[in-house]
Design a protein around this motif. Structure first.
Motif, PDB file in Angstrom:
ATOM      1  N   GLU A 194       0.845  -1.197   0.000  1.00 36.82           N
ATOM      2  CA  GLU A 194       0.000   0.000   0.000  1.00 36.82           C
ATOM      3  C   GLU A 194       0.877   1.242   0.000  1.00 36.82           C
ATOM      4  N   LEU A 195       0.569   2.182  -0.878  1.00 36.63           N
ATOM      5  CA  LEU A 195       1.224   3.482  -0.917  1.00 36.63           C
ATOM      6  C   LEU A 195       0.304   4.504  -0.263  1.00 36.63           C
ATOM      7  N   ASP A 196       0.759   5.119   0.808  1.00 38.51           N
ATOM      8  CA  ASP A 196      -0.057   6.092   1.531  1.00 38.51           C
ATOM      9  C   ASP A 196       0.225   7.488   0.984  1.00 38.51           C
ATOM     10  N   ASP A 197      -0.814   8.127   0.456  1.00 40.00           N
ATOM     11  CA  ASP A 197      -0.649   9.378  -0.272  1.00 40.00           C
ATOM     12  C   ASP A 197      -1.648  10.416   0.218  1.00 40.00           C
ATOM     13  N   THR A 198      -1.150  11.449   0.899  1.00 38.18           N
ATOM     14  CA  THR A 198      -2.033  12.558   1.268  1.00 38.18           C
ATOM     15  C   THR A 198      -2.131  13.586   0.147  1.00 38.18           C
ATOM     16  N   ASN A 199      -1.140  13.635  -0.731  1.00 34.95           N
ATOM     17  CA  ASN A 199      -1.016  14.778  -1.625  1.00 34.95           C
ATOM     18  C   ASN A 199      -2.047  14.811  -2.744  1.00 34.95           C
ATOM     19  N   LEU A 200      -2.398  13.665  -3.295  1.00 28.05           N
ATOM     20  CA  LEU A 200      -3.452  13.659  -4.304  1.00 28.05           C
ATOM     21  C   LEU A 200      -4.778  14.101  -3.695  1.00 28.05           C
ATOM     22  N   ASN A 204       3.707   5.589 -11.296  1.00 24.56           N
ATOM     23  CA  ASN A 204       3.799   4.544 -12.319  1.00 24.56           C
ATOM     24  C   ASN A 204       5.246   4.158 -12.585  1.00 24.56           C
ATOM     25  N   ALA A 205       6.134   5.155 -12.584  1.00 24.01           N
ATOM     26  CA  ALA A 205       7.552   4.845 -12.783  1.00 24.01           C
ATOM     27  C   ALA A 205       8.106   4.040 -11.613  1.00 24.01           C
ATOM     28  N   ALA A 206       7.641   4.349 -10.402  1.00 21.89           N
ATOM     29  CA  ALA A 206       8.071   3.593  -9.220  1.00 21.89           C
ATOM     30  C   ALA A 206       7.601   2.144  -9.283  1.00 21.89           C
ATOM     31  N   LEU A 207       6.471   1.914  -9.951  1.00 23.54           N
ATOM     32  CA  LEU A 207       5.889   0.571 -10.034  1.00 23.54           C
ATOM     33  C   LEU A 207       6.246  -0.147 -11.343  1.00 23.54           C
ATOM     34  N   ARG A 208       7.059   0.473 -12.159  1.00 25.87           N
ATOM     35  CA  ARG A 208       7.390  -0.085 -13.461  1.00 25.87           C
ATOM     36  C   ARG A 208       7.979  -1.495 -13.327  1.00 25.87           C
ATOM     37  N   ASP A 209       7.492  -2.385 -14.145  1.00 26.24           N
ATOM     38  CA  ASP A 209       7.980  -3.771 -14.187  1.00 26.24           C
ATOM     39  C   ASP A 209       7.644  -4.572 -12.934  1.00 26.24           C
ATOM     40  N   LEU A 213       1.954  -9.021  -7.479  1.00 27.21           N
ATOM     41  CA  LEU A 213       2.089  -8.030  -6.417  1.00 27.21           C
ATOM     42  C   LEU A 213       0.909  -7.066  -6.513  1.00 27.21           C
ATOM     43  N   THR A 214      -0.010  -7.143  -5.557  1.00 29.82           N
ATOM     44  CA  THR A 214      -1.140  -6.225  -5.511  1.00 29.82           C
ATOM     45  C   THR A 214      -0.690  -4.913  -4.884  1.00 29.82           C
ATOM     46  N   VAL A 215      -0.928  -3.810  -5.597  1.00 30.03           N
ATOM     47  CA  VAL A 215      -0.563  -2.484  -5.099  1.00 30.03           C
ATOM     48  C   VAL A 215      -1.810  -1.618  -4.991  1.00 30.03           C
TER      49      VAL A 215
END
Length: 370
Positions: A190-196, A227-232, A237-239
């Motif tokens: 899980e990526l925790d994101d307040t900024n969006l 998306n670049a961080a998750l590339r390939d 792997l569920t994100v």
């Protein structure tokens, strides 16, 4: 992706109220009365004791409750070479008056480097204690957390005269961390994101303009970064990404429905599911969910983690039905809107009330998705 495995019909964001022993050990560590090994021994013991209690609620995603962190984002980001923290961020709520504190501001003071795996040993500890039928989940801050709070002024011009290079390096260090986690067995991230979510708030949008950023373009910039961080990344792997408008000590930092970011969030971001804050009117209505494509899942954060009162089950079920006008029921799940302790300070409730909240989520989900 099936909506049941994972994310689960009844799920949670990740952080849990810190036991007194953890808070006391952290304070002793800060004052120099306890070394790092002593702090970790206390954390190990309390995480091991917490996991069976979490599983007993019926929740199947098992985290360490973020017991090893003071802040949901800073403890991770500080371990990336080139990142430091200073000052405090601005808020558009009354949090500084009500709780007399705001999170420190993240700054980039050198070239970004992934010097070592940050979460791997913590994941292995949880995975080794996760009961059958459950799945260990790792929460890490979204890479956007290294940019939004400071903007261009928060990134060392000598290290990064070109922001494109900064974003490339940031994505790379995240890819290296995610690859290390996957190699260790992690299959739920899980990526925790307040900024969006902050970009839904008019005050926060104006603040971005004042820092020299375009709040209409930032969602695309951030989607490209994630998306670049998750590339390939491997298919198994569920994100998920979790959006939050602030949760520090049961307060908040921003308001506004998802409409300003919805199309980019749901159609351009390469994640499997979204944990969305929806526990009060600050999050707006469900209309932005019309952009969710048929291969993605939405976890509705309809149960608040800020206060102990249990929401009437019928009202929660009715809101799920309302959301199902935009996303089919079989691609919806239920959770609290955020964790119970985004920082070591915790929200305004007891541990018993926390467990009651999670059992409430499980019971409602069992009734809705019979």
């Amino acid at each position: 992706m099936p909506a049941v495995d994972p994310p689960f019909r009844a799920d949670h964001v990740g952080s849990l109220l810190r036991p007194p022993a953890v808070r006391e050990a952290r304070a002793a560590f800060r004052s120099g009365q306890l070394d790092a090994a002593g702090l970790r021994e206390v954390e190990d013991r309390k995480i091991a004791a917490m996991i069976p209690r979490l599983a007993a609620t019926g929740i199947r995603s098992i985290t360490d409750g973020e017991f090893r962190r003071e802040w949901f984002h800073l403890d991770f980001l500080r371990q990336l070479g080139g990142i430091t923290t200073e000052g405090m961020i601005a808020s558009t709520s009354d949090s500084e008056q009500t709780v007399h504190q705001a999170p420190p501001r993240i700054t980039v003071t050198g070239t970004l480097v992934h010097e070592r795996p940050v979460q791997v040993e913590d994941f292995r500890f949880v995975a080794s204690r996760t009961p059958p039928g459950c799945l260990p989940k790792v929460d890490i801050p979204s890479p956007t957390m290294a940019h939004f709070r400071g903007g261009r002024a928060g990134i060392d011009i000598a290290s990064y005269p070109d922001l494109d290079v900064f974003f490339d390096d940031l994505a790379r260090v995240y890819r290296e961390e995610i690859a290390a986690l996957y190699a260790a067995g992690c299959r739920y991230l899980e990526l925790d994101d307040t900024n969006l979510a902050y970009l839904c708030d008019q005050g926060m949008r104006q603040g971005a303009r004042e820092r020299g950023d375009d709040p209409d373009e930032l969602p695309r910039t951030y989607a490209a970064l994630i998306n670049a961080a998750l590339r390939d990344r491997p298919d198994d792997l569920t994100v998920c990404v979790h959006l939050c408008r602030g949760n520090f000590r049961s307060t908040y930092f921003a308001s506004g429905g998802y409409e300003p970011v919805a199309e980019v969030l749901f159609t351009e971001l390469d994640v499997d599911a979204y944990f969305l804050e929806y526990d009060d009117e600050r999050s707006g209505d469900f209309a932005p969910l019309r952009f969710v494509p048929p291969d993605k899942t939405v976890v509705l954060g309809l149960v608040t983690s800020k206060f102990p009162a249990l929401e009437p089950a019928g009202e929660v079920a009715a809101r799920i039905d309302d959301a199902a006008r935009f996303v089919p029921l079989d691609r919806l799940c239920l959770s609290p809107q955020c964790g119970f302790s985004s920082t070591i300070h915790g929200n305004v409730m007891t541990e018993a009330e926390q467990w009651a909240k999670l059992r409430h989520v499980v019971a409602i989900a069992a009734d809705v998705w019979r």
